[in-house]
Scaffold this motif. Structure first.
Motif, PDB file in Angstrom:
ATOM      1  N   ALA A 397      77.345  -2.665  82.559  1.00 49.58           N
ATOM      2  CA  ALA A 397      76.714  -2.386  83.857  1.00 49.58           C
ATOM      3  C   ALA A 397      75.238  -2.783  83.815  1.00 49.58           C
ATOM      4  O   ALA A 397      74.725  -3.410  84.750  1.00 49.58           O
ATOM      5  N   GLY A 398      74.549  -2.438  82.721  1.00 44.68           N
ATOM      6  CA  GLY A 398      73.121  -2.739  82.601  1.00 44.68           C
ATOM      7  C   GLY A 398      72.851  -4.238  82.588  1.00 44.68           C
ATOM      8  O   GLY A 398      71.928  -4.728  83.250  1.00 44.68           O
ATOM      9  N   ARG A 399      73.692  -4.966  81.854  1.00 42.32           N
ATOM     10  CA  ARG A 399      73.469  -6.412  81.757  1.00 42.32           C
ATOM     11  C   ARG A 399      73.713  -7.085  83.115  1.00 42.32           C
ATOM     12  O   ARG A 399      72.963  -7.976  83.530  1.00 42.32           O
ATOM     13  N   LEU A 400      74.766  -6.646  83.804  1.00 42.47           N
ATOM     14  CA  LEU A 400      75.071  -7.232  85.114  1.00 42.47           C
ATOM     15  C   LEU A 400      73.964  -6.884  86.116  1.00 42.47           C
ATOM     16  O   LEU A 400      73.539  -7.729  86.909  1.00 42.47           O
ATOM     17  N   GLY A 467      73.863   2.691  76.288  1.00 39.84           N
ATOM     18  CA  GLY A 467      74.469   1.379  76.532  1.00 39.84           C
ATOM     19  C   GLY A 467      73.705   0.604  77.599  1.00 39.84           C
ATOM     20  O   GLY A 467      73.446  -0.598  77.457  1.00 39.84           O
ATOM     21  N   TYR A 468      73.318   1.327  78.669  1.00 41.58           N
ATOM     22  CA  TYR A 468      72.617   0.690  79.800  1.00 41.58           C
ATOM     23  C   TYR A 468      71.271   0.129  79.337  1.00 41.58           C
ATOM     24  O   TYR A 468      70.875  -0.978  79.722  1.00 41.58           O
ATOM     25  N   TYR A 469      70.578   0.909  78.485  1.00 41.61           N
ATOM     26  CA  TYR A 469      69.258   0.493  77.995  1.00 41.61           C
ATOM     27  C   TYR A 469      69.371  -0.838  77.243  1.00 41.61           C
ATOM     28  O   TYR A 469      68.628  -1.781  77.491  1.00 41.61           O
ATOM     29  N   PHE A 470      70.362  -0.908  76.321  1.00 35.87           N
ATOM     30  CA  PHE A 470      70.521  -2.144  75.536  1.00 35.87           C
ATOM     31  C   PHE A 470      71.045  -3.289  76.403  1.00 35.87           C
ATOM     32  O   PHE A 470      70.635  -4.439  76.230  1.00 35.87           O
ATOM     33  N   GLY A 471      71.927  -2.983  77.340  1.00 38.32           N
ATOM     34  CA  GLY A 471      72.458  -4.013  78.235  1.00 38.32           C
ATOM     35  C   GLY A 471      71.366  -4.590  79.121  1.00 38.32           C
ATOM     36  O   GLY A 471      71.294  -5.801  79.359  1.00 38.32           O
ATOM     37  N   PHE A 472      70.473  -3.700  79.599  1.00 28.40           N
ATOM     38  CA  PHE A 472      69.401  -4.126  80.505  1.00 28.40           C
ATOM     39  C   PHE A 472      68.351  -4.942  79.748  1.00 28.40           C
ATOM     40  O   PHE A 472      67.738  -5.845  80.305  1.00 28.40           O
ATOM     41  N   ARG A 473      68.154  -4.609  78.474  1.00 24.15           N
ATOM     42  CA  ARG A 473      67.154  -5.339  77.680  1.00 24.15           C
ATOM     43  C   ARG A 473      67.671  -6.697  77.231  1.00 24.15           C
ATOM     44  O   ARG A 473      66.892  -7.594  76.923  1.00 24.15           O
ATOM     45  N   LYS A 474      68.990  -6.826  77.164  1.00 23.21           N
ATOM     46  CA  LYS A 474      69.578  -8.079  76.688  1.00 23.21           C
ATOM     47  C   LYS A 474      69.326  -9.194  77.705  1.00 23.21           C
ATOM     48  O   LYS A 474      69.102  -8.944  78.881  1.00 23.21           O
ATOM     49  N   GLN A 475      69.381 -10.426  77.224  1.00 24.33           N
ATOM     50  CA  GLN A 475      69.235 -11.597  78.095  1.00 24.33           C
ATOM     51  C   GLN A 475      70.265 -11.526  79.223  1.00 24.33           C
ATOM     52  O   GLN A 475      71.440 -11.283  78.963  1.00 24.33           O
ATOM     53  N   PRO A 476      69.870 -11.694  80.515  1.00 22.96           N
ATOM     54  CA  PRO A 476      70.886 -11.655  81.578  1.00 22.96           C
ATOM     55  C   PRO A 476      71.873 -12.819  81.436  1.00 22.96           C
ATOM     56  O   PRO A 476      71.617 -13.770  80.698  1.00 22.96           O
TER      57      PRO A 476
END
Length: 642
Positions: A397-400, A467-476
């Motif tokens: 969810a965070g990455r998207l 999970g959201y924190y790491f997903g959001f920090r990851k390259q989109p």
């Protein structure tokens, strides 16, 4: 063609490998060895009825009680199912016969039921309640013998035997109520091989009951609690008159038989109730449909796409091709973020959480680790897994959300952790209030509810945030084309490009691939059957994933060809189209298969069905969305954009 043969051969090998998994399971608990005369404890689980869907605990009716009532400590799954396992006064010893014995402590003094108690028993008999007992963790079953539709000569020889879970509380004849007050227990034991000097040990391998209704006058009891059963022909049944006090005796007899059944396969009797042939038919039907569709779709889409891409990449003849075909035209808008990106990413996060949970549960159950013999294990595992899968849901969810140009990640994480679970909890809480009002054991006790809330806010919420924190920090996600500043105008769409038409069209195939399995799942939930065919279910789940992905890709391709680039939400909605058919099927099942008439059971049925449909929509919508997203990124990466 050889490619198809190869695929089909591979599938058949897979089917043969999975053939064994339909009834294979690990028993889950260590066997208990009994010596002769050892006590075999008989416990009561609950009373159930498929007409009211409300379980009650055993002592909600005036049965004989032991001097001290002790309830078994239960796991989460058992509590949620409404099991309240409690001891009973039945005295059963290993391999010791009992002709007839009075159950309550007063040998020849009958039990007197008050008018209130008589009314309650009559009402439960009218509502078709069954009583569930267990001996050595084996549920009691009633043997049903009937002649199958074979030839007349064979009829005389062979009867078909089926088993019914539990035994009926009583029966009605006209407007009169009769209670089963005498239980003939038939227990089967398997004699274990031991050395000559040692004493024989026995294991319980089957537990049957023949319930009988015998009038007080016909049961002759003496001071030693012994009684004599009347001849089968001359006895009258024990009537319960709801308008006055009733006198009766509760009695039981015990008969032991030796059996060849090994302890490890003692559950087979209970699990071979449904027809395996239908499952094979449904699986092969689904596999053929899906592979046929895969072949057609792959050919059409791949050929069309190759043609499109080849045309688009020809430098010289660009003018003509632009008029012919449409998906390249929207390249500047296809990755334009949709409305409400936070809600979309939150729903998809919950969908990923559900997907991981269901996949692991079905896989573990297929390996035989969540058999019906370990009561409530399936539900407990599902609850805990959903909590722990929050980390994956949050990550995706965070990455998207970052890809869709979102900035408020904390709010997004909170939304992911609370949106779907909040709806589920809200509906369950409202339904639970109604069940509480009926004093049913199916109501989740307040401490369990607090424990579930603590799990939600103590385990699931922090994991989703993590999970959201790491997903959001990851390259989109890397989109292959840039988005234009000004949105392109969308041409007027044909009637068949309507969202609702899309939902109806996209839902047929995935639903068709799994609806027979759905029938067995519904029977297990609403008619107190055991569901154990997890090998089949795993196959059906894979077929569902494949068919959802394919349909979603086709739908998004048609949509982009029609120059409509608003595909984010639409793909999510349309891919979940099979949930609409599940809802229609649930209504059909309610009308045709269940004879529920009262308001609260109907409310429970449709409340839980709504939850199932919502979860199914999230699951299939998520599968379809990610398939379509990968497809769109692939095709736009393949064309040269000026």
């Amino acid at each position: 063609f050889s490619f198809f043969q190869e695929r089909l051969r591979y599938m058949l090998v897979l089917l043969l490998l999975l053939h064994g998994t339909d009834s294979f399971y690990v028993p889950g608990v260590a066997p208990i060895n009994f010596h002769r005369n050892d006590p075999v404890e008989i416990k009561a689980v609950k009373l159930t009825s498929s007409r009211t869907q409300l379980p009650y605990e055993y002592y909600s009716l005036p049965f004989c009680q032991p001097s001290k009532i002790t309830y078994k400590a239960e796991n989460l799954g058992e509590v949620l199912r409404g099991d309240r396992i409690v001891n009973t006064p039945f005295q059963v010893s290993m391999n010791v016969e009992k002709k007839c014995e009075v159950l309550c402590n007063f040998p020849n003094k009958p039990v007197i039921l008050t008018v209130e108690q008589s009314k309650l028993i009559a009402e439960r008999i009218r509502e078709d309640y069954y009583v569930h007992l267990i001996a050595d963790n084996l549920p009691v079953a009633t043997r049903l013998e009937f002649y199958s539709n074979r030839e007349e000569e064979e009829k005389k020889k062979e009867k078909d035997v089926q088993f019914e879970h539990g035994y009926r509380l009583g029966f009605m004849d006209g407007n009169k109520f009769y209670l089963h007050n005498h239980l003939s227990f038939i227990l089967y034991y398997h004699r274990e091989d031991v050395e000559e000097s040692q004493e024989h040990t026995y294991r319980v391998v089957r537990f049957e009951v023949i319930p009988q209704s015998i009038k007080l006058e016909d049961l002759k009891a003496d001071e030693k609690s012994m009684c004599t059963l009347p001849e089968a022909t001359g006895s009258a049944p024990q009537e319960i008159d709801p308008t006055k006090e009733n006198q009766l005796l509760f009695t039981y007899s015990v008969h032991w038989e030796e059996s060849d059944i090994k302890w490890a396969s003692r559950w087979d009797t209970y699990l071979t109730m449904s027809d395996v042939q239908i499952h094979w038919f449904s699986i092969i039907n689904s596999v053929v449909v899906v592979f046929f569709l895969s072949g057609i779709l792959s050919m059409i889409i791949i050929r069309t796409l190759r043609k499109d891409i080849a045309n688009y990449n020809k430098e010289d003849d660009i003018e003509d091709t632009m008029e012919e075909s449409g998906w390249k035209l929207v390249h500047g808008d296809v990755f334009r973020p949709p409305q409400y990106p936070m809600i979309l990413s939150s729903l998809l996060g919950s969908g990923i959480q559900l997907f991981c949970m269901i996949l692991i549960v079905i896989f573990v159950a297929m390996l035989g680790m969540l058999s019906p013999s370990s009561r409530g294990a399936l539900m407990t595992t599902a609850c805990f897994l959903f909590m722990f899968m929050g980390v994956f849901g949050g990550f995706f969810a965070g990455r998207l959300y970052r890809t869709l140009k979102g900035h408020r990640w904390k709010k997004g994480a909170f939304c992911t952790a609370t949106l779907y679970p909040g709806v589920v909890f809200g509906i369950c809480f409202v339904l639970n209030c109604f069940i509480w009002g009926k004093h049913s054991s199916g109501a989740v006790p307040f401490p369990t509810m607090v424990a579930l809330l603590c799990m939600w806010f103590g385990i699931s919420l922090p994991l989703v945030y993590l999970g959201y924190y790491f997903g959001f920090r990851k390259q989109p996600y890397d989109n292959p084309v840039r988005t234009n500043q000004i949105p392109r105008q969308i041409p007027e769409q044909r009637w068949y490009m309507n969202k609702f038409v899309g939902i109806l069209m996209a839902g047929i195939l995935p639903f068709g691939a799994m609806f027979i399995e759905l029938f067995f799942i519904f029977s297990a939930i609403w008619e107190n059957q055991f569901y154990y065919l997890f090998g089949f279910l795993f196959l059906v789940f894979i077929i569902l994933v494949v068919s959802c992905s394919q349909i979603s890709i086709v739908m998004v391709y048609f949509q982009l060809c029609a120059e409509d680039y608003r595909w984010w939400w639409r793909t999510f909605l349309v891919s979940g189209g099979s949930a609409f058919y599940v809802l229609i099927y649930a209504v059909f099942y309610f009308v045709n298969k269940l004879d529920i008439v009262e308001f609260i059971p109907s409310l429970l049925y449709f409340g839980y069905t709504a939850l199932m449909v919502l979860s199914f929509w999230l699951l299939t919508g998520t599968i379809g969305f990610y398939a379509a997203y990968m497809f769109v990124r692939k095709i736009y990466a393949a064309v040269k954009i000026d």
